[in-house]
Enzyme design. Structure first.
Site, PDB file in Angstrom:
ATOM      1  N   CYS A  87      12.822   1.652  -0.298  1.00 22.66           N
ATOM      2  CA  CYS A  87      11.873   1.323   0.779  1.00 22.66           C
ATOM      3  C   CYS A  87      11.696  -0.193   0.887  1.00 22.66           C
ATOM      4  O   CYS A  87      11.476  -0.872  -0.119  1.00 22.66           O
ATOM      5  CB  CYS A  87      10.572   2.063   0.489  1.00 22.66           C
ATOM      6  SG  CYS A  87       9.045   1.178   0.603  1.00 22.66           S
ATOM      7  N   ARG A 114       0.836  -1.198   0.000  1.00 24.58           N
ATOM      8  CA  ARG A 114       0.000   0.000   0.000  1.00 24.58           C
ATOM      9  C   ARG A 114       0.869   1.246   0.000  1.00 24.58           C
ATOM     10  O   ARG A 114       2.079   1.137  -0.196  1.00 24.58           O
ATOM     11  CB  ARG A 114      -0.923  -0.005   1.229  1.00 24.58           C
ATOM     12  CG  ARG A 114      -0.177  -0.009   2.543  1.00 24.58           C
ATOM     13  CD  ARG A 114      -1.156  -0.191   3.694  1.00 24.58           C
ATOM     14  NE  ARG A 114      -0.454  -0.249   4.961  1.00 24.58           N
ATOM     15  CZ  ARG A 114      -0.984  -0.694   6.083  1.00 24.58           C
ATOM     16  NH1 ARG A 114      -2.220  -1.148   6.105  1.00 24.58           N
ATOM     17  NH2 ARG A 114      -0.287  -0.693   7.193  1.00 24.58           N
ATOM     18  N   THR A 155       3.343   3.942   0.858  1.00 23.84           N
ATOM     19  CA  THR A 155       4.444   3.983   1.818  1.00 23.84           C
ATOM     20  C   THR A 155       5.086   5.364   1.896  1.00 23.84           C
ATOM     21  O   THR A 155       5.821   5.653   2.827  1.00 23.84           O
ATOM     22  CB  THR A 155       5.560   2.994   1.411  1.00 23.84           C
ATOM     23  OG1 THR A 155       6.048   3.390   0.123  1.00 23.84           O
ATOM     24  CG2 THR A 155       5.070   1.569   1.381  1.00 23.84           C
ATOM     25  N   TRP A 172      12.479   3.036 -11.677  1.00 23.43           N
ATOM     26  CA  TRP A 172      11.584   2.750 -12.812  1.00 23.43           C
ATOM     27  C   TRP A 172      12.299   2.969 -14.137  1.00 23.43           C
ATOM     28  O   TRP A 172      12.157   2.200 -15.072  1.00 23.43           O
ATOM     29  CB  TRP A 172      10.309   3.621 -12.735  1.00 23.43           C
ATOM     30  CG  TRP A 172       9.339   3.126 -11.707  1.00 23.43           C
ATOM     31  CD1 TRP A 172       8.843   3.814 -10.636  1.00 23.43           C
ATOM     32  CD2 TRP A 172       8.721   1.822 -11.641  1.00 23.43           C
ATOM     33  NE1 TRP A 172       7.967   3.034  -9.914  1.00 23.43           N
ATOM     34  CE2 TRP A 172       7.881   1.814 -10.511  1.00 23.43           C
ATOM     35  CE3 TRP A 172       8.808   0.666 -12.423  1.00 23.43           C
ATOM     36  CZ2 TRP A 172       7.130   0.686 -10.140  1.00 23.43           C
ATOM     37  CZ3 TRP A 172       8.060  -0.450 -12.056  1.00 23.43           C
ATOM     38  CH2 TRP A 172       7.241  -0.434 -10.934  1.00 23.43           C
ATOM     39  N   HIS A 176       3.908  -1.613 -12.890  1.00 25.03           N
ATOM     40  CA  HIS A 176       4.001  -0.236 -12.404  1.00 25.03           C
ATOM     41  C   HIS A 176       2.593   0.294 -12.089  1.00 25.03           C
ATOM     42  O   HIS A 176       2.351   0.878 -11.027  1.00 25.03           O
ATOM     43  CB  HIS A 176       4.679   0.584 -13.511  1.00 25.03           C
ATOM     44  CG  HIS A 176       5.142   1.944 -13.106  1.00 25.03           C
ATOM     45  ND1 HIS A 176       5.959   2.698 -13.893  1.00 25.03           N
ATOM     46  CD2 HIS A 176       4.879   2.707 -12.018  1.00 25.03           C
ATOM     47  CE1 HIS A 176       6.204   3.852 -13.308  1.00 25.03           C
ATOM     48  NE2 HIS A 176       5.550   3.887 -12.168  1.00 25.03           N
ATOM     49  N   ARG A 235      -2.641   8.873 -11.606  1.00 26.50           N
ATOM     50  CA  ARG A 235      -1.559   7.934 -11.920  1.00 26.50           C
ATOM     51  C   ARG A 235      -1.964   6.818 -12.859  1.00 26.50           C
ATOM     52  O   ARG A 235      -1.144   6.294 -13.592  1.00 26.50           O
ATOM     53  CB  ARG A 235      -1.041   7.322 -10.630  1.00 26.50           C
ATOM     54  CG  ARG A 235      -0.372   8.376  -9.803  1.00 26.50           C
ATOM     55  CD  ARG A 235      -0.048   7.813  -8.470  1.00 26.50           C
ATOM     56  NE  ARG A 235       0.584   8.819  -7.667  1.00 26.50           N
ATOM     57  CZ  ARG A 235       1.682   8.604  -6.977  1.00 26.50           C
ATOM     58  NH1 ARG A 235       2.254   7.428  -7.019  1.00 26.50           N
ATOM     59  NH2 ARG A 235       2.187   9.548  -6.237  1.00 26.50           N
ATOM     60  N   CYS A 281       8.337  -1.758  -0.296  1.00 27.08           N
ATOM     61  CA  CYS A 281       8.199  -1.692  -1.765  1.00 27.08           C
ATOM     62  C   CYS A 281       9.141  -2.706  -2.417  1.00 27.08           C
ATOM     63  O   CYS A 281       8.786  -3.358  -3.404  1.00 27.08           O
ATOM     64  CB  CYS A 281       8.557  -0.302  -2.291  1.00 27.08           C
ATOM     65  SG  CYS A 281       7.779   1.036  -1.405  1.00 27.08           S
TER      66      CYS A 281
HETATM   67  C1  LIG Z   1       9.644  -1.610  -7.453  1.00 28.89           C
HETATM   68  C2  LIG Z   1       8.869  -0.479  -6.832  1.00 28.89           C
HETATM   69  C3  LIG Z   1       7.879  -0.769  -5.923  1.00 28.89           C
HETATM   70  C4  LIG Z   1       7.154   0.273  -5.330  1.00 28.89           C
HETATM   71  N1  LIG Z   1       6.188  -0.033  -4.409  1.00 28.89           N
HETATM   72  C5  LIG Z   1       5.516   0.975  -3.802  1.00 28.89           C
HETATM   73  C6  LIG Z   1       4.545   0.683  -2.770  1.00 28.89           C
HETATM   74  O1  LIG Z   1       4.311  -0.473  -2.427  1.00 28.89           O
HETATM   75  N2  LIG Z   1       3.921   1.735  -2.181  1.00 28.89           N
HETATM   76  C7  LIG Z   1       4.186   3.044  -2.531  1.00 28.89           C
HETATM   77  O2  LIG Z   1       3.596   3.947  -1.957  1.00 28.89           O
HETATM   78  N3  LIG Z   1       5.092   3.331  -3.505  1.00 28.89           N
HETATM   79  C8  LIG Z   1       5.754   2.342  -4.140  1.00 28.89           C
HETATM   80  N4  LIG Z   1       6.688   2.647  -5.103  1.00 28.89           N
HETATM   81  C9  LIG Z   1       6.810   4.029  -5.570  1.00 28.89           C
HETATM   82  C10 LIG Z   1       5.788   4.313  -6.696  1.00 28.89           C
HETATM   83  O3  LIG Z   1       5.839   3.325  -7.708  1.00 28.89           O
HETATM   84  C11 LIG Z   1       6.062   5.650  -7.392  1.00 28.89           C
HETATM   85  O4  LIG Z   1       7.348   5.639  -7.932  1.00 28.89           O
HETATM   86  C12 LIG Z   1       5.918   6.828  -6.450  1.00 28.89           C
HETATM   87  O5  LIG Z   1       4.657   6.775  -5.834  1.00 28.89           O
HETATM   88  C13 LIG Z   1       6.071   8.169  -7.222  1.00 28.89           C
HETATM   89  O6  LIG Z   1       5.072   8.242  -8.232  1.00 28.89           O
HETATM   90  P1  LIG Z   1       5.063   9.294  -9.396  1.00 28.89           P
HETATM   91  O7  LIG Z   1       3.634   9.639  -9.657  1.00 28.89           O
HETATM   92  O8  LIG Z   1       6.004  10.381  -9.082  1.00 28.89           O
HETATM   93  O9  LIG Z   1       5.590   8.569 -10.714  1.00 28.89           O
HETATM   94  P2  LIG Z   1       6.187   7.140 -10.873  1.00 28.89           P
HETATM   95  O10 LIG Z   1       5.141   6.100 -10.562  1.00 28.89           O
HETATM   96  O11 LIG Z   1       7.481   7.030 -10.118  1.00 28.89           O
HETATM   97  O12 LIG Z   1       6.458   7.071 -12.436  1.00 28.89           O
HETATM   98  C14 LIG Z   1       7.555   7.738 -13.056  1.00 28.89           C
HETATM   99  C15 LIG Z   1       7.179   8.045 -14.500  1.00 28.89           C
HETATM  100  O13 LIG Z   1       6.920   6.832 -15.201  1.00 28.89           O
HETATM  101  C16 LIG Z   1       5.828   6.992 -16.109  1.00 28.89           C
HETATM  102  N5  LIG Z   1       4.799   6.012 -15.719  1.00 28.89           N
HETATM  103  C17 LIG Z   1       4.087   5.968 -14.583  1.00 28.89           C
HETATM  104  N6  LIG Z   1       3.306   4.888 -14.560  1.00 28.89           N
HETATM  105  C18 LIG Z   1       3.523   4.232 -15.720  1.00 28.89           C
HETATM  106  C19 LIG Z   1       3.005   3.044 -16.274  1.00 28.89           C
HETATM  107  N7  LIG Z   1       2.121   2.286 -15.623  1.00 28.89           N
HETATM  108  N8  LIG Z   1       3.437   2.662 -17.485  1.00 28.89           N
HETATM  109  C20 LIG Z   1       4.342   3.402 -18.167  1.00 28.89           C
HETATM  110  N9  LIG Z   1       4.873   4.544 -17.674  1.00 28.89           N
HETATM  111  C21 LIG Z   1       4.470   4.946 -16.470  1.00 28.89           C
HETATM  112  C22 LIG Z   1       5.351   8.412 -15.964  1.00 28.89           C
HETATM  113  O14 LIG Z   1       5.940   9.147 -17.005  1.00 28.89           O
HETATM  114  C23 LIG Z   1       5.896   8.850 -14.634  1.00 28.89           C
HETATM  115  O15 LIG Z   1       6.167  10.220 -14.587  1.00 28.89           O
HETATM  116  C24 LIG Z   1       7.435   1.621  -5.683  1.00 28.89           C
HETATM  117  C25 LIG Z   1       8.444   1.910  -6.599  1.00 28.89           C
HETATM  118  C26 LIG Z   1       9.169   0.879  -7.163  1.00 28.89           C
HETATM  119  C27 LIG Z   1      10.276   1.208  -8.129  1.00 28.89           C
END
Ligand SMILES: Cc1cc2nc3c(=O)[nH]c(=O)nc-3n(C[C@H](O)[C@H](O)[C@H](O)COP(=O)(O)OP(=O)(O)OC[C@H]3O[C@@H](n4cnc5c(N)ncnc54)[C@H](O)[C@@H]3O)c2cc1C
Length: 569
Positions: free
Chosen positions: A350, A154, A156, A167, A206, A235, A353
């Site tokens: 984290c 969830r 974090t 990513w 993602h 998102r 995560c």
């Molecule tokens: C392996 C991993 C596990 C994680 N687990 C958690 C968790 O359990 N709980 C938590 O709160 N956070 C978790 N995170 C963090 C979360 O995924 C996001 O990175 C964070 O919330 C920041 O989100 P953001 O909106 O800035 O963009 P991010 O989600 O970091 O995305 C970065 C960029 O990627 C592109 N993008 C976004 N989504 C997609 C998609 N589906 N397909 C293609 N391109 C895309 C967009 O251009 C975006 O600006 C995890 C991250 C990683 C790497």
């Protein structure tokens, strides 16, 4: 016995579709979405029950493995990103009857006589099965056991540049050299379906993570977790491709489960988790509720889940990695690169995560191994599965299943918001604000029933480019040395040699001015950058991962991008 399910008959073979790259599951294929929605509703209770059983709820993982790609910090000071680890006496499976019993990587229980001098558990190397693996599996003395039910996936607070870098690294694994011989002949073949498969799996993972973190989003005031529609829309909800990639992954993992049941005697495999235990010990384990009875697995997995998934084909893999059309090396390359993504997981800062990231990458890796290796006659002797792979596969499927249930719940929330708008109880701009740049808020995926495709294409939320500055010369600008008439600027034929000279001087002056101003702004830019880095460092030091990002993430990102642009310029 097969469950009584009556589902519409249809064949969903994405790879047969000529426009596979963009159109596997899109709003134009309503039946596909609704079929998976129905299927998911049908199996959701059984799956949710299955992942609570003793076989599937324990996961073995090394949370201290160093990131081998860059200097990533593992930090965790808040309970949201922490992982609750089981102490040996909590891990009933191994200890209820006999502390000498340890679970092995092959899902069998071995006697602890094989414990090495350094205290690590020596397990037999499983032949050469790793050659066919699509993910790394932790199996060393730093491994700990985790009860997944106590550590839900969830929100974090992890985010910002740190998660962005992870990513980015994962998506970059998809940039492998083109091994498709056809690409030499045809341009369009360059985007081979196998590469798209890689991208969609990662993007679906993602997006699924984003669904979970928005479905259980932290209310900082009450400390409670709740479904946050706004975060979901920002998102995932407004991106049809991300939504469809979740469904895509669902179909892929579901198909792999059906196939696994064909190639592996699943009942015996699960039962072998209790091998080497005498009937009396087994009885003792059961009486202590340390393990669930085999009947439960039979009922949930073999009688309910797998037959429902298998009632219609979900995914056709027969044309993928076909040696007749692609270089046979493509599969090895794909496998190696996917395996690399599982190593990148060690770079996630984290803990919580990282753990769920590892589980899901192993889950997808197992699905790919089943789909692409199990039918190859050359692999007959080499193909092995470990308990941890089955655990990861089922938990990954549960994640996707929960994502789809959550998406449908968000759909209800969104539709009720629209109702409120109609009744005047809510402002029409409540969710639209963020999406002004997309030309208004539209959600074709959510308004699925009987949509007209052409209309939908036109109204789908395409990102509009922000207004671009027009490339005209500002004749009134005080930054110019000479004033030139607009007419002359537009029409070169009206210029004299003197005008040409003045225009050239203006251009040189503009360039010199830009360089001088860059020097003037350098100290203040360096100061701002230092502040950003100090801020990052301080948050890391006090264990406040990502908290600042959520408040000022967008501002910081913009500033960072501006600085990056400044320096790259
Ligand atoms: C392996 C991993 C596990 C994680 N687990 C958690 C968790 O359990 N709980 C938590 O709160 N956070 C978790 N995170 C963090 C979360 O995924 C996001 O990175 C964070 O919330 C920041 O989100 P953001 O909106 O800035 O963009 P991010 O989600 O970091 O995305 C970065 C960029 O990627 C592109 N993008 C976004 N989504 C997609 C998609 N589906 N397909 C293609 N391109 C895309 C967009 O251009 C975006 O600006 C995890 C991250 C990683 C790497």
């Amino acid at each position: 016995s097969s469950p009584a399910v009556s589902l519409p008959q249809f064949k969903f073979s994405p790879f047969d579709s000529p426009d596979f790259c963009s159109q596997i599951i899109t709003p134009t294929c309503n039946t596909t979405f609704s079929y998976i929605d129905d299927l998911n509703k049908n199996i959701r209770p059984s799956l949710a029950e299955l992942v609570k059983t003793s076989y599937f709820k324990y996961f073995k993982v090394n949370l201290d493995k160093q990131c081998k790609f860059w200097n990533a910090q593992h930090f965790c000071a808040t309970e949201n990103c922490a992982v609750e680890i089981l102490s040996p006496d909590q891990y009933n499976w191994t200890n209820v009857t006999n502390p000498d019993l340890k679970p092995s990587r092959l899902g069998k229980i071995e006697r602890a006589g094989s414990t090495a001098a350094d205290g690590s558990i020596e397990t037999e190397e499983p032949d050469t099965c790793e050659d066919l693996d699509y993910s790394h599996i932790d199996d060393d003395h730093q491994c700990v056991y985790v009860n997944l039910l106590n550590n839900p996936e969830r929100f974090t607070g992890y985010g910002g540049n740190q998660s962005f870098d992870v990513w980015k690294a994962i998506y970059s694994e998809n940039c492998f050299p083109n091994t498709n011989p056809m690409s030499m002949i045809s341009e369009e073949k360059e985007q081979c379906v196998e590469k798209n498969l890689f991208y969609r799996v990662v993007s679906g993972l993602h997006a699924s993570i984003a669904v979970h973190l928005s479905n259980e989003y932290l209310n900082a005031e009450t400390g409670e977790f709740y479904p946050n529609l706004k975060v979901f829309m920002e998102r995932v909800g407004s991106f049809n491709d991300r939504l469809s990639n979740i469904y895509f992954n669902y179909a892929l993992v579901a198909e792999s489960l059906v196939k696994l049941a064909e190639v592996l005697p699943l009942r015996e495999f699960i039962q072998s988790g209790y091998d080497d235990i005498s009937p009396a010990q087994q009885q003792h384990l059961l009486e202590n509720n340390a393990v669930d009875p085999q009947d439960k697995y039979d009922d949930l997995l073999l009688n309910k889940i797998i037959p429902s998934l298998g009632s219609n084909p979900l995914f056709n893999t027969s044309t993928l990695f076909d040696p007749k059309s692609v270089d046979p090396k493509l599969k090895d390359e794909f496998r190696a690169r996917f395996k690399n993504t599982s190593a990148i997981m060690d770079c996630v800062g984290c803990d919580r995560c990282r753990m769920w990231g590892k589980i899901q990458i192993i889950g997808y890796g197992t699905a790919l191994k089943i789909l692409f290796e199990s039918e190859d006659p050359n692999n007959a002797d080499k193909l092995r599965f470990r308990r941890i792979e089955l655990v990861a596969l089922l938990n990954t499927f549960d994640r996707l299943s929960k994502s789809i249930a959550a998406i449908n719940n968000f759909k209800e929330l969104y539709l009720s918001h629209l109702e409120d708008v109609k009744k005047g109880l809510a402002q029409p701009g409540d969710y639209e604000k963020k999406h002004n740049d997309k030309g208004g808020f539209d959600f074709p995926f959510f308004s699925t029933p009987n949509i007209d495709t052409t209309e939908k294409e036109e109204t789908s939320p395409k990102r509009k480019l922000p207004p671009q500055p027009k490339k005209t010369v500002n004749t009134k600008s005080t930054n110019k040395l000479y004033h030139i008439d607009a007419e002359k600027l537009k029409d070169a034929s009206k210029r004299t040699i003197v005008d040409e000279f003045k225009i050239a001087v203006n251009e040189v002056w503009e360039a010199v001015r830009f360089v001088l101003l860059s020097y003037r702004d350098l100290p203040s830019n360096l100061y701002k950058m230092a502040l950003i880095h100090l801020n990052n460092f301080w948050n890391m030091l006090i264990g406040r991962p990502g908290v600042y990002e959520y408040e000022s993430n967008i501002k910081l990102d913009k500033e960072n991008q501006a600085y990056q642009k400044l320096f790259s310029d």
